[in-house]
Design an enzyme around this catalytic site. Structure first.
Site: not given
Length: 241
Positions: A67, A105, A120
């Protein structure tokens, strides 16, 4: 009639709009899709081995590093003309357009869109792996891979929705309400295969417009399909609307 001219007229007439954006919109900014991120060290791992609570508990440093690499790549990208057109429309028409996104993002937020419903989560943020105890909130986490509470050892994790997890209840409820009540929904850059987000387009009582250069699973639910990219179509149809 040019479909973008017709869409522009629909936008002007709509009192309440929703934009549902997916990975294709972010890809125009250079954000790799989830599976495109399976490169290099991570190429031999299935997403389910890197994006589940069980995977994180089993190999927290390994998953954290993946990540961190994704975060680094996303810091180098910027909102494109489509993101900026949405934010500009919202500045000109406060409260008229709700942005619902499947993307993690933060590009809508960076473009200036307020109150984005990120179904999400957001990859730039962290949260606690387990429900926080008072000690978790009493002091900053101890740095590490991943950071952790210095007292109980509770780990920090990316604030994204992993496989097997529920979508955030508040955001989902708000998105469902916005979809139900809108006059027009623009479905932008999503394949339409990920539920429950894709179900929003089928639940709305208003018109549905799919904006996508490729076929999607929501084309059959659309009143209008515009074959084009978000960066090319949205500035045209949202300007002066």
């Amino acid at each position: 009639m040019d479909v973008t001219v017709e869409l522009h007229q629909w936008i002007r007439a709509a009192a309440r709009l929703v934009i549902l954006s997916g990975a294709g919109m972010s890809a125009e900014s250079g954000v790799p899709t989830f599976r495109d991120a399976q490169t290099g060290l991570w190429a031999n791992f299935r997403p389910e081995e890197l994006a589940t609570p069980e995977a994180f508990r089993a190999r927290p440093a390994f998953v954290w590093d993946w990540y961190e690499e994704r975060r680094a790549r996303m810091r180098d990208v910027a909102p494109h003309a489509g993101h900026l057109a949405i934010a500009d429309f919202q500045r000109r028409h406060p409260g008229r357009l709700t942005v619902v996104t499947q993307n993690v993002d933060g590009l809508h937020q960076r473009a200036g869109s307020p109150d984005v419903l990120a179904l999400h989560g957001q990859i730039a943020q962290d949260t606690w792996l387990d429900p926080p105890r008072p000690c978790c909130e009493a002091a900053p986490p101890v740095p590490g891979r991943p950071p952790a509470c210095g007292v109980c050892g509770n780990l920090r994790r990316p604030a994204v929705v992993w496989f097997g997890e529920m979508l955030p209840a508040r955001e989902l409820a708000q998105a469902e309400r916005a979809a139900r009540d809108c006059d027009l929904m623009l479905v932008v850059g999503t394949s339409g295969v990920v539920y429950p987000a894709a179900g929003l387009a089928r639940a709305t009582r208003g018109r549905v417009v799919v904006i996508n250069p490729h076929e999607s699973d929501l084309d059959d639910a659309a009143d209008l399909v515009v074959r084009g990219t978000a960066a090319a179509v949205l500035p045209k149809v949202l300007a002066d609307a």
